[in-house]
Design an enzyme around this catalytic site. Sequence first.
Site, PDB file in Angstrom:
ATOM      1  N   SER A 143       0.833  -1.198   0.000  1.00 16.05           N
ATOM      2  CA  SER A 143       0.000   0.000   0.000  1.00 16.05           C
ATOM      3  C   SER A 143       0.871   1.253   0.000  1.00 16.05           C
ATOM      4  O   SER A 143       1.992   1.244   0.533  1.00 16.05           O
ATOM      5  CB  SER A 143      -0.858  -0.014   1.277  1.00 16.05           C
ATOM      6  N   TYR A 167      -1.555  -0.989  10.986  1.00 15.76           N
ATOM      7  CA  TYR A 167      -1.865  -1.567   9.668  1.00 15.76           C
ATOM      8  C   TYR A 167      -0.692  -1.322   8.710  1.00 15.76           C
ATOM      9  O   TYR A 167      -0.177  -2.249   8.069  1.00 15.76           O
ATOM     10  CB  TYR A 167      -3.162  -0.960   9.101  1.00 15.76           C
ATOM     11  N   LYS A 171       2.221  -3.840   6.669  1.00 15.86           N
ATOM     12  CA  LYS A 171       2.549  -3.839   5.227  1.00 15.86           C
ATOM     13  C   LYS A 171       4.056  -3.689   5.035  1.00 15.86           C
ATOM     14  O   LYS A 171       4.668  -4.398   4.243  1.00 15.86           O
ATOM     15  CB  LYS A 171       1.811  -2.698   4.518  1.00 15.86           C
TER      16      LYS A 171
HETATM   17  P1  NAD Z   1     -10.904  -7.063   1.713  1.00 13.79           P
HETATM   18  O1  NAD Z   1     -11.068  -7.027   3.185  1.00 13.79           O
HETATM   19  O2  NAD Z   1     -12.095  -6.825   0.860  1.00 13.79           O
HETATM   20  O3  NAD Z   1     -10.241  -8.462   1.281  1.00 13.79           O
HETATM   21  C1  NAD Z   1      -9.335  -9.141   2.103  1.00 13.79           C
HETATM   22  C2  NAD Z   1      -9.836 -10.576   2.222  1.00 13.79           C
HETATM   23  O4  NAD Z   1      -8.928 -11.310   3.050  1.00 13.79           O
HETATM   24  C3  NAD Z   1     -11.211 -10.677   2.873  1.00 13.79           C
HETATM   25  O5  NAD Z   1     -12.070 -11.409   2.009  1.00 13.79           O
HETATM   26  C4  NAD Z   1     -10.963 -11.420   4.197  1.00 13.79           C
HETATM   27  O6  NAD Z   1     -12.041 -12.251   4.535  1.00 13.79           O
HETATM   28  C5  NAD Z   1      -9.676 -12.169   3.890  1.00 13.79           C
HETATM   29  N1  NAD Z   1      -8.833 -12.476   5.049  1.00 13.79           N
HETATM   30  C6  NAD Z   1      -8.374 -11.632   6.013  1.00 13.79           C
HETATM   31  N2  NAD Z   1      -7.599 -12.284   6.883  1.00 13.79           N
HETATM   32  C7  NAD Z   1      -7.541 -13.574   6.464  1.00 13.79           C
HETATM   33  C8  NAD Z   1      -6.901 -14.744   6.962  1.00 13.79           C
HETATM   34  N3  NAD Z   1      -6.183 -14.736   8.093  1.00 13.79           N
HETATM   35  N4  NAD Z   1      -7.065 -15.915   6.292  1.00 13.79           N
HETATM   36  C9  NAD Z   1      -7.815 -15.953   5.164  1.00 13.79           C
HETATM   37  N5  NAD Z   1      -8.450 -14.892   4.660  1.00 13.79           N
HETATM   38  C10 NAD Z   1      -8.317 -13.713   5.301  1.00 13.79           C
HETATM   39  O7  NAD Z   1      -9.738  -6.026   1.365  1.00 13.79           O
HETATM   40  P2  NAD Z   1      -9.269  -5.456  -0.049  1.00 13.79           P
HETATM   41  O8  NAD Z   1      -9.631  -4.021  -0.114  1.00 13.79           O
HETATM   42  O9  NAD Z   1      -9.672  -6.360  -1.148  1.00 13.79           O
HETATM   43  O10 NAD Z   1      -7.694  -5.516   0.159  1.00 13.79           O
HETATM   44  C11 NAD Z   1      -6.923  -6.619  -0.278  1.00 13.79           C
HETATM   45  C12 NAD Z   1      -5.477  -6.381   0.108  1.00 13.79           C
HETATM   46  O11 NAD Z   1      -5.027  -5.151  -0.459  1.00 13.79           O
HETATM   47  C13 NAD Z   1      -5.270  -6.267   1.626  1.00 13.79           C
HETATM   48  O12 NAD Z   1      -4.052  -6.905   1.942  1.00 13.79           O
HETATM   49  C14 NAD Z   1      -5.157  -4.770   1.840  1.00 13.79           C
HETATM   50  O13 NAD Z   1      -4.366  -4.449   2.953  1.00 13.79           O
HETATM   51  C15 NAD Z   1      -4.478  -4.326   0.554  1.00 13.79           C
HETATM   52  N6  NAD Z   1      -4.744  -2.917   0.233  1.00 13.79           N
HETATM   53  C16 NAD Z   1      -6.034  -2.468   0.155  1.00 13.79           C
HETATM   54  C17 NAD Z   1      -6.292  -1.137  -0.109  1.00 13.79           C
HETATM   55  C18 NAD Z   1      -7.709  -0.607  -0.150  1.00 13.79           C
HETATM   56  O14 NAD Z   1      -7.899   0.614  -0.032  1.00 13.79           O
HETATM   57  N7  NAD Z   1      -8.729  -1.428  -0.353  1.00 13.79           N
HETATM   58  C19 NAD Z   1      -5.223  -0.237  -0.329  1.00 13.79           C
HETATM   59  C20 NAD Z   1      -3.919  -0.732  -0.258  1.00 13.79           C
HETATM   60  C21 NAD Z   1      -3.687  -2.083   0.016  1.00 13.79           C
END
Ligand code: NAD
Length: 350
Positions: A143, A167, A171
Amino acid sequence: MKILVTGGTGYIGSHTVVRLIENKYDVVMLDNLSNSKKDVVDKIDVVIVDNLSNSKEDVVDKIQTITKVKPIFYKADLLDKDAVSKIVKKEKPDAVIHFAGLKAVGESVEQPLRYYHNNITGTVNLLEVMAENGIKDFVFSSSATVYGNPKSVPINENFPLSTTNPYGATKLMIENILRDLYNSDTSMNIAILRYFNPVGAHKSGLIGENPNGIPNNLVPYMMQVAAGKLDYLRVFGDDYKTKDGTGVRDYIHVEDLAEGHLLALKKLKEKPGIVTYNLGTGVGYSVLEMVKEFSSVLGRDLPYKIIARRPGDIDACYADTALAKKEIGFEAKRGLHDMFKDGWNFQKNS
Ligand code: NAD
Ligand code: UDP
């Protein structure tokens, strides 16, 4: 080719799974004698592992409706290493895209141990299982938060790294783990992708972002105001050093972001190693510009009030996209209008 996608029923993961299933691509394999042979990957099988802590299983059916292919789905937690090991031994994936993790900044401040445990231990378990099974290709969801409070914009990949909340710390820690891992085993192929602000939804309106409770992020909050679930948008401060005083960010359509994963995978096949790319548009929009664009998509004014700054927010954050463009040909194609149109289409359906 078979790809294990952790967090594949989540917001970004589900869009990437759709893109993987729909795609076929050419890979140019380079051997160490510099002879190259062309290999067409014409089918990508996807195995999703998700514990459903922040998503629903019906996303798998929605992916099937969109692509006509049902991905293999396992409800499993990355904290349960035995379960992950069994899945990997059975499915024998060629590569892993790792989205699974907890992602709410405010929650991470309140529950740091839960965040460190889930995100760090989950990732280490996954990497150990990969090592035990000889899987070398890994794409990680990082991120722009790892840039902390950047000294200037646009931000390139060589900017200093720092974090301001647990958080973000998870990362950065995972990025460091991946760099150490690569130094210990240069046959690993690792892509660290630093996302800017993903927004929007799939054009079908079937999958998108549906946060539980009151959203923290700007665009999901705006969607709920438009849907009448919340009264007005609270604009956090208008005294930032930006064009109109409100915070500036780089919003990227989630379908463009999904494309970036495919390009990163392709890169790992063609030229092994460890790479880090910003995935953004390179353009920063202020909160008031966002309100204006969404109002034009809605055909009515989105109500808002300017209130105090949100603690910890920075003035501006947008990507220097030159490296991803040069090395993997990544370029966001969709603009703000599409982000709001597709996001609103999903919101109305949900
Ligand atoms: P999201 O919460 O929609 O998806 C993450 C998924 O991981 C969820 O479906 C959750 O159920 C699953 N999960 C969490 N912990 C778990 C575990 N221990 N075992 C199995 N499954 C698990 O989030 P997203 O927005 O799709 O983000 C995906 C990735 O991208 C994350 O790592 C997040 O940190 C990163 N990210 C997101 C953003 C954003 O703004 N959405 C920005 C930068 C980085
Ligand atoms: N923001 C806002 N009201 C909200 C949520 C966010 O004014 O209800 C502003 C926030 O101050 C920032 C921008 O919108 O300038 C993007 O915030 P978001 O939380 O979506 O992303 P991040 O700050 O993590 O980049």
